[in-house]
Write a protein that holds these residues in place. Structure first.
Motif, PDB file in Angstrom:
ATOM      1  N   PRO A   1       0.784  -1.026   0.059  1.00 36.49           N
ATOM      2  CA  PRO A   1       0.061  -0.085  -0.156  1.00 36.49           C
ATOM      3  C   PRO A   1       0.650   1.503  -0.020  1.00 36.49           C
ATOM      4  O   PRO A   1       0.525   2.420  -0.795  1.00 36.49           O
ATOM      5  N   MET A   2       2.009   1.290   0.672  1.00 42.33           N
ATOM      6  CA  MET A   2       2.689   2.395   0.645  1.00 42.33           C
ATOM      7  C   MET A   2       3.341   2.562  -0.916  1.00 42.33           C
ATOM      8  O   MET A   2       3.502   3.701  -1.340  1.00 42.33           O
ATOM      9  N   GLN A   3       3.763   1.524  -1.458  1.00 46.56           N
ATOM     10  CA  GLN A   3       4.206   1.637  -2.896  1.00 46.56           C
ATOM     11  C   GLN A   3       3.185   2.260  -3.658  1.00 46.56           C
ATOM     12  O   GLN A   3       3.322   2.880  -4.464  1.00 46.56           O
ATOM     13  N   ASP A   4       1.905   1.684  -3.619  1.00 43.64           N
ATOM     14  CA  ASP A   4       0.916   2.006  -4.509  1.00 43.64           C
ATOM     15  C   ASP A   4       0.603   3.701  -4.238  1.00 43.64           C
ATOM     16  O   ASP A   4       0.529   4.474  -5.255  1.00 43.64           O
ATOM     17  N   ALA A   5       0.545   4.077  -3.062  1.00 45.65           N
ATOM     18  CA  ALA A   5       0.343   5.546  -2.806  1.00 45.65           C
ATOM     19  C   ALA A   5       1.339   6.361  -3.246  1.00 45.65           C
ATOM     20  O   ALA A   5       1.284   7.494  -3.866  1.00 45.65           O
ATOM     21  N   ALA A   6       2.788   5.865  -3.171  1.00 46.82           N
ATOM     22  CA  ALA A   6       4.045   6.658  -3.701  1.00 46.82           C
ATOM     23  C   ALA A   6       4.009   6.570  -5.138  1.00 46.82           C
ATOM     24  O   ALA A   6       4.027   7.718  -5.956  1.00 46.82           O
ATOM     25  N   ARG A   7       3.484   5.392  -5.689  1.00 45.43           N
ATOM     26  CA  ARG A   7       3.450   5.620  -7.321  1.00 45.43           C
ATOM     27  C   ARG A   7       2.350   6.365  -7.821  1.00 45.43           C
ATOM     28  O   ARG A   7       2.672   7.183  -8.680  1.00 45.43           O
ATOM     29  N   LYS A   8       1.339   6.693  -7.146  1.00 47.24           N
ATOM     30  CA  LYS A   8       0.286   7.645  -7.595  1.00 47.24           C
ATOM     31  C   LYS A   8       0.804   9.249  -7.678  1.00 47.24           C
ATOM     32  O   LYS A   8       0.183   9.908  -8.308  1.00 47.24           O
ATOM     33  N   ARG A   9       2.142   9.263  -6.971  1.00 47.40           N
ATOM     34  CA  ARG A   9       2.580  10.528  -6.647  1.00 47.40           C
ATOM     35  C   ARG A   9       3.745  10.499  -7.769  1.00 47.40           C
ATOM     36  O   ARG A   9       4.737  11.636  -7.489  1.00 47.40           O
ATOM     37  N   GLY A  10       3.998   9.577  -8.359  1.00 41.49           N
ATOM     38  CA  GLY A  10       5.347   9.450  -9.177  1.00 41.49           C
ATOM     39  C   GLY A  10       6.716   8.841  -8.562  1.00 41.49           C
ATOM     40  O   GLY A  10       7.674   9.199  -9.144  1.00 41.49           O
ATOM     41  N   TYR A  11       6.450   8.513  -7.762  1.00 46.75           N
ATOM     42  CA  TYR A  11       7.641   7.928  -6.838  1.00 46.75           C
ATOM     43  C   TYR A  11       7.776   6.170  -6.945  1.00 46.75           C
ATOM     44  O   TYR A  11       6.826   5.792  -6.540  1.00 46.75           O
ATOM     45  N   ASP A  12       8.883   6.051  -7.686  1.00 48.46           N
ATOM     46  CA  ASP A  12       8.868   4.397  -7.627  1.00 48.46           C
ATOM     47  C   ASP A  12       9.810   3.905  -6.570  1.00 48.46           C
ATOM     48  O   ASP A  12      10.996   4.027  -6.423  1.00 48.46           O
ATOM     49  N   LEU A  13       9.191   3.075  -5.459  1.00 49.70           N
ATOM     50  CA  LEU A  13       9.995   2.528  -4.585  1.00 49.70           C
ATOM     51  C   LEU A  13      10.235   1.047  -4.574  1.00 49.70           C
ATOM     52  O   LEU A  13      10.968   0.185  -4.097  1.00 49.70           O
ATOM     53  N   SER A  14       9.963   0.443  -5.982  1.00 50.40           N
ATOM     54  CA  SER A  14      10.159  -1.054  -6.228  1.00 50.40           C
ATOM     55  C   SER A  14      11.337  -1.535  -6.269  1.00 50.40           C
ATOM     56  O   SER A  14      11.650  -2.674  -5.985  1.00 50.40           O
TER      57      SER A  14
END
Length: 143
Positions: free
Chosen positions: A47-60
């Motif tokens: 869920p943190m990755q999803d929220a970050a991705r929606k803002r343009g941050y890739d944590l993968s």
């Protein structure tokens, strides 16, 4: 400049802080760690990755690791997400280390917050990211 972001498990707050900050300050070497070792080797929480991705941050590409004494030598600045993390970090400080350890919210003075709430428990991933983005901008401006 090398900056380390530290939270409890290194699956929500600190990887999000690393991801946000590395976008703001590409010339700064970043990493993140947790004071606990429960999630070593795991990617950030979905869920943190999803929220970050929606803002343009890739944590993968990030993987959890545990904070250790050697981090005082490897980094120029260590950023803790809350007072408990800061205390855990300071307990490991080598005797002659002068590496500064600061609360991330020190860089978001207008936020009214003294810590970044853990969204693993609060479930407020967007609220955590709002505060992380504000603190990251403040940290960037301070460098």
């Amino acid at each position: 400049m090398r900056v380390l972001f530290v939270c409890l498990g290194n699956i929500c707050r600190s990887p999000a802080a690393e991801g946000v900050f590395r976008e703001l300050a590409r010339e700064v070497e970043t990493d993140s760690a947790g004071t606990g070792g429960w999630h070593v080797g795991e990617p950030p929480y979905g869920p943190m990755q999803d929220a970050a991705r929606k803002r343009g941050y890739d944590l993968s590409d990030l993987r959890a690791r545990q904070f250790g004494r050697a981090d005082f030598d490897r980094f120029d600045l260590i950023i803790a997400m809350d007072a408990s993390n800061l205390a855990d970090i300071e307990r490991q400080r080598p005797e002659h280390s002068t590496t500064p350890v600061r609360l991330f919210t020190d860089y978001a003075p207008g936020s009214g917050m003294d810590h970044v709430p853990d969204p693993y428990y609060t479930r407020d991933f967007d609220g955590a990211l709002d505060l992380i983005e504000a603190a990251a901008r403040g940290l960037r401006a301070s460098l």
